[in-house]
Write a protein that holds these residues in place. Sequence first.
Motif, PDB file in Angstrom:
ATOM      1  N   GLU A 432       0.838  -1.207   0.000  1.00 39.65           N
ATOM      2  CA  GLU A 432       0.000   0.000   0.000  1.00 39.65           C
ATOM      3  C   GLU A 432       0.866   1.247   0.000  1.00 39.65           C
ATOM      4  N   VAL A 433       0.230   2.366  -0.352  1.00 37.88           N
ATOM      5  CA  VAL A 433       0.868   3.669  -0.179  1.00 37.88           C
ATOM      6  C   VAL A 433       0.866   3.988   1.309  1.00 37.88           C
ATOM      7  N   ASN A 434       1.982   4.462   1.806  1.00 38.85           N
ATOM      8  CA  ASN A 434       2.102   4.758   3.227  1.00 38.85           C
ATOM      9  C   ASN A 434       1.040   5.767   3.660  1.00 38.85           C
ATOM     10  N   SER A 435       0.322   5.441   4.732  1.00 36.75           N
ATOM     11  CA  SER A 435      -0.791   6.282   5.170  1.00 36.75           C
ATOM     12  C   SER A 435      -0.338   7.602   5.770  1.00 36.75           C
ATOM     13  N   VAL A 441       5.930   3.908  -0.044  1.00 38.41           N
ATOM     14  CA  VAL A 441       5.038   2.746  -0.062  1.00 38.41           C
ATOM     15  C   VAL A 441       5.493   1.796   1.024  1.00 38.41           C
ATOM     16  N   THR A 442       4.570   0.934   1.466  1.00 30.52           N
ATOM     17  CA  THR A 442       4.845   0.024   2.572  1.00 30.52           C
ATOM     18  C   THR A 442       4.691  -1.412   2.098  1.00 30.52           C
ATOM     19  N   GLY A 443       5.646  -2.239   2.460  1.00 36.13           N
ATOM     20  CA  GLY A 443       5.587  -3.654   2.103  1.00 36.13           C
ATOM     21  C   GLY A 443       6.061  -4.515   3.252  1.00 36.13           C
ATOM     22  N   ARG A 444       6.089  -5.827   3.004  1.00 35.23           N
ATOM     23  CA  ARG A 444       6.517  -6.762   4.046  1.00 35.23           C
ATOM     24  C   ARG A 444       7.597  -7.700   3.534  1.00 35.23           C
ATOM     25  N   LEU A 445       8.518  -7.997   4.430  1.00 37.05           N
ATOM     26  CA  LEU A 445       9.500  -9.036   4.172  1.00 37.05           C
ATOM     27  C   LEU A 445       8.842 -10.406   4.346  1.00 37.05           C
ATOM     28  N   GLY A 446       9.535 -11.441   3.930  1.00 36.50           N
ATOM     29  CA  GLY A 446       9.039 -12.781   4.160  1.00 36.50           C
ATOM     30  C   GLY A 446       8.858 -13.073   5.633  1.00 36.50           C
ATOM     31  N   ASN A 447       9.662 -12.447   6.506  1.00 37.52           N
ATOM     32  CA  ASN A 447       9.539 -12.666   7.948  1.00 37.52           C
ATOM     33  C   ASN A 447       8.444 -11.826   8.585  1.00 37.52           C
ATOM     34  N   ASN A 448       7.663 -11.130   7.760  1.00 31.27           N
ATOM     35  CA  ASN A 448       6.497 -10.333   8.158  1.00 31.27           C
ATOM     36  C   ASN A 448       6.848  -8.941   8.671  1.00 31.27           C
ATOM     37  N   SER A 449       8.114  -8.560   8.673  1.00 26.84           N
ATOM     38  CA  SER A 449       8.491  -7.216   9.100  1.00 26.84           C
ATOM     39  C   SER A 449       8.058  -6.186   8.061  1.00 26.84           C
ATOM     40  N   VAL A 450       7.681  -5.010   8.545  1.00 29.79           N
ATOM     41  CA  VAL A 450       7.212  -3.928   7.686  1.00 29.79           C
ATOM     42  C   VAL A 450       8.392  -3.088   7.222  1.00 29.79           C
ATOM     43  N   VAL A 451       8.367  -2.707   5.940  1.00 30.12           N
ATOM     44  CA  VAL A 451       9.437  -1.885   5.359  1.00 30.12           C
ATOM     45  C   VAL A 451       8.797  -0.738   4.572  1.00 30.12           C
ATOM     46  N   HIS A 452       9.285   0.491   4.799  1.00 33.71           N
ATOM     47  CA  HIS A 452       8.832   1.666   4.052  1.00 33.71           C
ATOM     48  C   HIS A 452       9.930   2.072   3.065  1.00 33.71           C
ATOM     49  N   PHE A 474      10.546  -1.941  15.076  1.00 36.55           N
ATOM     50  CA  PHE A 474       9.484  -2.804  14.574  1.00 36.55           C
ATOM     51  C   PHE A 474       9.255  -2.629  13.080  1.00 36.55           C
ATOM     52  N   TYR A 475      10.013  -1.763  12.464  1.00 35.63           N
ATOM     53  CA  TYR A 475       9.908  -1.579  11.022  1.00 35.63           C
ATOM     54  C   TYR A 475      11.224  -1.009  10.497  1.00 35.63           C
ATOM     55  N   TYR A 476      11.336  -0.975   9.164  1.00 33.38           N
ATOM     56  CA  TYR A 476      12.557  -0.506   8.525  1.00 33.38           C
ATOM     57  C   TYR A 476      12.239   0.584   7.503  1.00 33.38           C
ATOM     58  N   TYR A 477      13.243   1.432   7.268  1.00 32.56           N
ATOM     59  CA  TYR A 477      13.249   2.278   6.085  1.00 32.56           C
ATOM     60  C   TYR A 477      14.253   1.663   5.116  1.00 32.56           C
ATOM     61  N   GLY A 478      13.821   1.516   3.867  1.00 41.62           N
ATOM     62  CA  GLY A 478      14.695   0.885   2.896  1.00 41.62           C
ATOM     63  C   GLY A 478      14.827   1.686   1.614  1.00 41.62           C
ATOM     64  N   LYS A 479      15.686   1.193   0.744  1.00 43.52           N
ATOM     65  CA  LYS A 479      15.911   1.849  -0.552  1.00 43.52           C
ATOM     66  C   LYS A 479      15.826   0.773  -1.624  1.00 43.52           C
ATOM     67  N   PRO A 480      14.994   0.996  -2.659  1.00 41.53           N
ATOM     68  CA  PRO A 480      14.874  -0.006  -3.726  1.00 41.53           C
ATOM     69  C   PRO A 480      16.202  -0.194  -4.454  1.00 41.53           C
TER      70      PRO A 480
END
Length: 484
Positions: A432-435, A441-452, A474-480
């Motif tokens: 989803e688009v980050n609220s 945008v917000t997604g999930r890793l395979g381990n269910n952790s949230v990444v923006h 409890f979440y990460y900021y990442g770079k594509p």
Amino acid sequence: MYNEIDLDIIDINSELPAEEPSRQYYFMAKCRRWVKDFEQKNGRFPKACVTTFGCQMNARDSEKLTGILENIGYQVTDSEEADFVIYNTCTVRENANNKVYGRLGYLNAYKKTHPHMKIALCGCMMQEPHVAQRIQKSYPFVDLVFGTHNLYKFPELLASALEADKMVIELWEGTEQIVEELPVERKYTFKSGVNIMFGCNNFCSYCIVPYVRGRERSRSPKDILREVKQLARDGVVEIMLLGQNVNSYGKTLKEPITFAELLTEIEKIDEIKRIRFMTSHPKDLSLELIRVMASSKKICNHLHLPMQSGSSRILEKMNRRYTKEQYLDLAGRLREAIPHLSLTTDIIVGFPGETEEDFEDTMDVVRKVGFDSAFTFIYSKRTGTPAASMEDQIPEEIVKNRFDRLLREVQEISAQRAKRLTGQVRTILVEEVNSHDPSLVTGRLGNNSVVHIPGDASMIGTFVDVTLEECKGFYYYGKPITTA
């Protein structure tokens, strides 16, 4: 038949079908006629709001309710100022019941100025006998009440409610019937829950679920695989297999099949890229399942394994049917077989009779296992369960002190485990688009952790390789990762 029947060609003046789901499609056609009459009279289609309380099983049930309403012709809205409002209720904790009663007060005020409005209640809360009695006595403006066992009859019950001038109530004590092939409107196009079983046979002493969801009933593997294949054709890439205790799947079938065997068959469906499941009961988690998880390329490296307590004495009072040592052994086997596994859990603090020694046993397991996260709860009496009448209920101030200590420990361990991934490249499924920040945008890793990550709506439903640049606990900021 699924989602493909043209309701307009069903003759509602013909003989009522006896078999399911044809019977429910007949009533959907009948409700559709009512919707068309409403549209002609009011110059608009009626609006419906489905509000979900509780677990992912309830969320999946609400998708079925929504699918039926949309096929009938209702315009589904998030606003409760609608022509039809249905609450799909939860009853795991009594404050969930109180929340529903409070919302009904608001709906009553709205209905007084919109008398054509219909209000329905369904779900787990309705399966408690005293609840139905209270609804009849104190909330006579409610039009329809039904439970968990006859949810598939929603079109038939809705047709009755649209015609009746009094409350329609139909509650069953249980059922062995599972009706397939009714419409579903999924919340997401790229991922979906899939019920593989219903009910629970465990009777944990603090839990109301077996009393309101009934005994375990497994869907046939043929029906499950057919549904997953259809989801795959529709563009779904991730599924969540749902059941109160997925590890006991298949035991009630005429031709038994294990959960591990079911997972192996689902993994063969090419278009499905990720497989999740919940909830697992430690007493039924087999070595076969661990082997399948360890060798799988699609089963996510996340397992939610509710512990509830680390004290063998308290676990016995909870009727969990495993010991502290057995849980630790199982967690060790999982960590050894699946090194990158994210292991999460549920923990109850302050169960009747819990001593400081019992609590320290819980803390000991938390430290030894090193959970990636834990849902921690203060025990509260649940009317209708054996634990509610147990002696030696723990004073509030003691429970609060223990809860705070446990929460600090869990958060510290979780943060340390999460930090280990910082700087690594991992794959997320964008959801989803980050609220809070539309540039993310917000997604999930395979381990269910949230990444923006930076992005836009075009990325929703896609897999993206990202560098995990900053861990926030409890979440990460990442770079594509971009390719030239």
